[in-house]
Design a protein around this motif. Sequence first.
Motif, PDB file in Angstrom:
ATOM      1  N   GLN A 181       2.118  -1.078   6.482  1.00 36.74           N
ATOM      2  CA  GLN A 181       2.256  -1.538   5.108  1.00 36.74           C
ATOM      3  C   GLN A 181       2.972  -2.884   5.045  1.00 36.74           C
ATOM      4  O   GLN A 181       2.668  -3.714   4.202  1.00 36.74           O
ATOM      5  CB  GLN A 181       2.964  -0.474   4.268  1.00 36.74           C
ATOM      6  CG  GLN A 181       1.962   0.572   3.805  1.00 36.74           C
ATOM      7  CD  GLN A 181       2.584   1.886   3.442  1.00 36.74           C
ATOM      8  OE1 GLN A 181       3.732   2.153   3.784  1.00 36.74           O
ATOM      9  NE2 GLN A 181       1.839   2.716   2.763  1.00 36.74           N
TER      10      GLN A 181
ATOM     11  N   LEU D  94      -2.499   0.869   1.860  1.00 35.76           N
ATOM     12  CA  LEU D  94      -2.229   0.539   0.465  1.00 35.76           C
ATOM     13  C   LEU D  94      -0.745   0.753   0.194  1.00 35.76           C
ATOM     14  O   LEU D  94      -0.065   1.459   0.931  1.00 35.76           O
ATOM     15  CB  LEU D  94      -3.066   1.440  -0.452  1.00 35.76           C
ATOM     16  CG  LEU D  94      -4.576   1.304  -0.282  1.00 35.76           C
ATOM     17  CD1 LEU D  94      -5.287   2.165  -1.308  1.00 35.76           C
ATOM     18  CD2 LEU D  94      -5.018  -0.142  -0.409  1.00 35.76           C
ATOM     19  N   ASN D 103      -1.912  -3.264  -6.503  1.00 39.78           N
ATOM     20  CA  ASN D 103      -2.248  -3.431  -5.091  1.00 39.78           C
ATOM     21  C   ASN D 103      -3.184  -4.614  -4.909  1.00 39.78           C
ATOM     22  O   ASN D 103      -2.944  -5.480  -4.071  1.00 39.78           O
ATOM     23  CB  ASN D 103      -2.940  -2.166  -4.566  1.00 39.78           C
ATOM     24  CG  ASN D 103      -2.001  -1.242  -3.839  1.00 39.78           C
ATOM     25  OD1 ASN D 103      -1.661  -1.480  -2.684  1.00 39.78           O
ATOM     26  ND2 ASN D 103      -1.544  -0.200  -4.518  1.00 39.78           N
ATOM     27  N   TYR D 106      -1.714  -8.053  -5.548  1.00 36.74           N
ATOM     28  CA  TYR D 106      -0.522  -8.427  -4.775  1.00 36.74           C
ATOM     29  C   TYR D 106      -0.625  -9.810  -4.136  1.00 36.74           C
ATOM     30  O   TYR D 106       0.263 -10.657  -4.284  1.00 36.74           O
ATOM     31  CB  TYR D 106      -0.254  -7.368  -3.708  1.00 36.74           C
ATOM     32  CG  TYR D 106       1.046  -7.573  -2.960  1.00 36.74           C
ATOM     33  CD1 TYR D 106       2.222  -6.978  -3.412  1.00 36.74           C
ATOM     34  CD2 TYR D 106       1.095  -8.346  -1.808  1.00 36.74           C
ATOM     35  CE1 TYR D 106       3.416  -7.161  -2.740  1.00 36.74           C
ATOM     36  CE2 TYR D 106       2.295  -8.546  -1.123  1.00 36.74           C
ATOM     37  CZ  TYR D 106       3.446  -7.948  -1.599  1.00 36.74           C
ATOM     38  OH  TYR D 106       4.625  -8.125  -0.927  1.00 36.74           O
ATOM     39  N   ALA D 139      -2.083   4.299  -6.066  1.00 32.29           N
ATOM     40  CA  ALA D 139      -2.922   4.213  -4.871  1.00 32.29           C
ATOM     41  C   ALA D 139      -2.933   5.520  -4.090  1.00 32.29           C
ATOM     42  O   ALA D 139      -3.926   5.870  -3.461  1.00 32.29           O
ATOM     43  CB  ALA D 139      -2.445   3.075  -3.976  1.00 32.29           C
ATOM     44  N   ARG D 154      -8.537  -5.509  -2.235  1.00 27.76           N
ATOM     45  CA  ARG D 154      -7.254  -6.172  -2.093  1.00 27.76           C
ATOM     46  C   ARG D 154      -7.355  -7.371  -1.149  1.00 27.76           C
ATOM     47  O   ARG D 154      -6.649  -8.366  -1.303  1.00 27.76           O
ATOM     48  CB  ARG D 154      -6.220  -5.172  -1.568  1.00 27.76           C
ATOM     49  CG  ARG D 154      -4.824  -5.699  -1.564  1.00 27.76           C
ATOM     50  CD  ARG D 154      -3.838  -4.664  -1.106  1.00 27.76           C
ATOM     51  NE  ARG D 154      -4.052  -4.274   0.281  1.00 27.76           N
ATOM     52  CZ  ARG D 154      -3.213  -3.491   0.970  1.00 27.76           C
ATOM     53  NH1 ARG D 154      -2.145  -2.979   0.381  1.00 27.76           N
ATOM     54  NH2 ARG D 154      -3.472  -3.185   2.221  1.00 27.76           N
TER      55      ARG D 154
END
Lengths: 281, 281, 359, 359
Positions: A181, D94, D103, D106, D139, D154
Amino acid sequence: MKPNRIVAALQLAPASVYYSALFGAPLLVLVAYSFYTTENFDFVPEFTLDNYVTAWTSEVYRTYFIRTLRISAITAAVIAVVAFFYSYVITYTLRAHRSLLYFFVLVSMFGGYLVRIYAWRSIFGTEGIANSALMSTGIIAEPLDLLRNGEFAIIIAMINFYLPLGILPIYAAMQNVGPGQIEAAQDLGSSRLGAAGKIVLPLALRGVTVAFVFTFIATAAEWLTPQLLGGTEDQMIGNRIAYQFGAGFDWPLGAALAVTLVVVLAVLLGALFTVVRRWVR
Amino acid sequence: MKPNRIVAALQLAPASVYYSALFGAPLLVLVAYSFYTTENFDFVPEFTLDNYVTAWTSEVYRTYFIRTLRISAITAAVIAVVAFFYSYVITYTLRAHRSLLYFFVLVSMFGGYLVRIYAWRSIFGTEGIANSALMSTGIIAEPLDLLRNGEFAIIIAMINFYLPLGILPIYAAMQNVGPGQIEAAQDLGSSRLGAAGKIVLPLALRGVTVAFVFTFIATAAEWLTPQLLGGTEDQMIGNRIAYQFGAGFDWPLGAALAVTLVVVLAVLLGALFTVVRRWVR
Amino acid sequence: MSATPDSTSPAIELVGIEKAYGQAPAVRHLDLTIAQGEFFSLLGPSGCGKTTTLRMMAGFEFPDAGSIRLDGHDVTEVPAHRRQVNLVFQKYELFPHMTVRRNVGYGLKVRRVPRAEIDDRVDEMLETVGVGAFADRRADQLSGGQQQRVALARALVNRPRALLLDEPLSALDVKLRKRMQLELKSIQERLGTTFVYVTHDQEEALLMSDRIGIMNDGRLLQVGTPREIYGTPADPFVADFVGELNAFEVEVRKVGGRVSGVVDGSPVDVPSSASTGKRWRIAVRPERMEVGPAGRKDALHGRVTELNYLGHTLQYSVETAVGELVVRAGAGDVEREPGSAVSIWWAADAVIDLGEATP
Amino acid sequence: MSATPDSTSPAIELVGIEKAYGQAPAVRHLDLTIAQGEFFSLLGPSGCGKTTTLRMMAGFEFPDAGSIRLDGHDVTEVPAHRRQVNLVFQKYELFPHMTVRRNVGYGLKVRRVPRAEIDDRVDEMLETVGVGAFADRRADQLSGGQQQRVALARALVNRPRALLLDEPLSALDVKLRKRMQLELKSIQERLGTTFVYVTHDQEEALLMSDRIGIMNDGRLLQVGTPREIYGTPADPFVADFVGELNAFEVEVRKVGGRVSGVVDGSPVDVPSSASTGKRWRIAVRPERMEVGPAGRKDALHGRVTELNYLGHTLQYSVETAVGELVVRAGAGDVEREPGSAVSIWWAADAVIDLGEATP
């Protein structure tokens, strides 16, 4: 038909009993005692609010309560910040060594309080290393008050002792935030620091809050560290409670002080949780 | 070219320094002090083995050492067994609630030592609840020695205080043994208990050993619980060490006792690890 | 404890099985009989109840209603460790602290088989599954494929009345999975053990099984041989789940004396059950459709929108009056470039009947 | 910050890339040029270096030697957050605490695109990938397939110079994976973005790619179109990895004036490179082999050991003088039962040359 459920219930019972006994019972005893009347160094079960009146109106106790909350809040806040960065570094940057570094944390939770507290005493003592070193190098001419036993010494030592307690929940929370992430955030244009602030912090916020709360509670109930490092003046409410249960021999007043501390902590931390929850949304 | 490596090294440095300072430095100071000479209540850096001679030959200290090792061994053994079953139950049987139950464990690591130790005092005190209750129901006529302050009380209280410390490593080790492996053992004809003994125990043995070692070390260094529950006679070596650093004001002897304790523990636990490692093979 | 199957009874019978977790039904009134020595697959999407059904056969879950018989004996309430079936787990679940040999011998040792017999049977089984060379390695030092074989050996060495397999190949990569499919099938044929195989991969089920049971949403929709399931699916879900499908609606009319479906002005064959004047839903598999030059009579007309090369086949996407159709042709056939106009037709027996169209 | 590709340079150039982890080489002297707007796949088994190569393009790993150019500009040392490429991660990655919309927005927000433009581009991209309806869900409340689409959106919303995809479909089940393959391809064609796609699934690579690079053991073995890779593999590894293969050795002799391979007394076609008197290694794909009644001249002779029904095809295992061969036939063909004697033959252009046999 479902033997597992019955077995589960039977197995859950001892744990429940154990934990009620561990936390519930002492608290109930404490609450009961706090309404006892003290007569000739003996406690009789006659209902009175006198203990609470003393606990709440006495200027002395108020000073102790405020000092305690101040020391604990500073300690817990510093620990939350340091623990976040420590957890971040061992989780992501030093990923390969993280088991070892986490093991250090665990070990330091209980390793040698005795040795360390005396080490701190020798640093912050009246003739302590901190002042002697600065004086011998000529940086200061007279011993600095700050570096003597007192609030500063208590805070520094407690940060040292309770830091691992703060690391535990933050580290645990970060294990759910994969390095993937962070990479995703970097891939989308965030710097490493940006990813830490926008992705890791929100996701680990629950752990940070728990770390703050844990260390706040633990330090607010402390009486040993201030006793050994606080000198005669800068002690915490725990010392007053311990005194009433020990040499002071006024258990009802000690109990009223303890119950008051528990209630104050519960109110403050309840408010904190509410704020954090709202912020996350 | 590889900025990450340099960054990593820079970030590892503070952690290394912190942990060396935390553990290495106090120990070095301690070792140094243990060779100091005591003269007129002052310590001078003249090499002597007198402190070790006293520590090793005095009948009094031998009694303290043996009592300490006995109390710690019993406490650590009971904790290892109880912690294994507790971890087993929360990991497998009560899987759905395991986060909550593990949270209980964490909380109880630092929650209210003060309250709990006084609860134990009220149970085991001279006029304690344990004896009063048994006498009032007529089961015993006179107070039982066992239920007064003393070794038994220390062990019971320390099991209570240090159990979470034992649960942590065993619980962590069990997280690597999936319920699937237990099911596989059952599928192959093992009962639930058989699977626990043949599959879970060997796989979690490292955690069990660590739990024993952690609690052994932590309890062997204790001085607070025996001071509060041990009466005047049944104290542990930690109390003697604390005395020499405090009122006794003979730091070199205290340091020699502490170093001796560390060495004895290191030898005993080294032997234990060797045995366990051989057994696992 | 003889392991010879009782050949007079079916290997496994499930009668009226019901199972719910809280309010959520997992398996609904399921009846199923699996014959001795059969390779039976339970096929369905994730969450369809196939794994729950398998775990009830294994004795890890117990039905809320209904009964389970193994070789004719009721085992509904018998827990896993006293049931003479063995399970191969999706994640293998080998014991990482034991060698391969001790893993495989575990079940025999628990059942107190004599030491010498354990050794013989373990060695023989390790050879059968092809991991004899790794007998003294620790289980966690093996590759995925080797672990899979050891898991199989650990179950088979006990000579179970039936071997239950829970998506055993899903963790392997494509090449290895294909090889293991053939090996598993050949081991099953050699040993004659009843296999109950759970999978969500329809190609795997078609390739390996004697019979397949298709599940969806807790229900067993159809049980049949691979040919029955693929060729004459009993249900639109089955038709769509097993193999790819071009489904569309046609208007049923009499054309030149024959009942035909009419699409885009052209007559196409419809199932005999279709009745005149209704709209009918039919389907044709991509590989049963033929694609050829535009202008053919009695065919659908369309335009190629995409041509994909799959190595062994060509796959066309063709835009037609009934929507986009997928057609597969042999890689050696004449290629129709994207943009070209084409005709699409199929044999009468390629039509799958999905019933009257709901308006 | 215009996102229009510079069409005079290739999208991505890798020149002499070397990368090792400690002593273990991960990528060895790799040269590769990917054109603007191309759908390029890196295909290979796990551990072959394909993901490392992709991560070097993304800026998460840096080569030990060699250089990387993006639209003609050297980006070898530029870290990920300052490279104008985006990566679709295998596990999507995510941000679970954000809505789908946040998301996807971003990357634009980080790059300080005006609020109104972010909203427009996010909405448009959510429609493009087909998750417009879930824009305000969190998400972590989406299914696997939906997460996959959001991850794609994304990345694509930033209009990257190239989109890098790291086995993006491997977590989906078979049916959904097949659908997403076609969708991904069609999105790529519509947007014209350069795609670099890492996969270990050869069918996926064949179906989707304009060109494929096959990697093994850190080396790029062959780069070519799907047809080149499948039809004329440059290397035995490539031949075996892409598609199934029946490989065997023949003795090269002059038979009736022609250079032929001789097996089991029958002449078979061999590549023109084969020289008389040597043993040659050749291969034929299962679907290029024909199976017919026994006794045919100029064919291999064998016996059917297994017949598997795959729905759209029949798969035979046939025991022959050169070993067990796998042959595929259309499901409509005449079936040869296990045990029957058969002949096997193939067209001259079906032969894949694996070079002279090593004795």
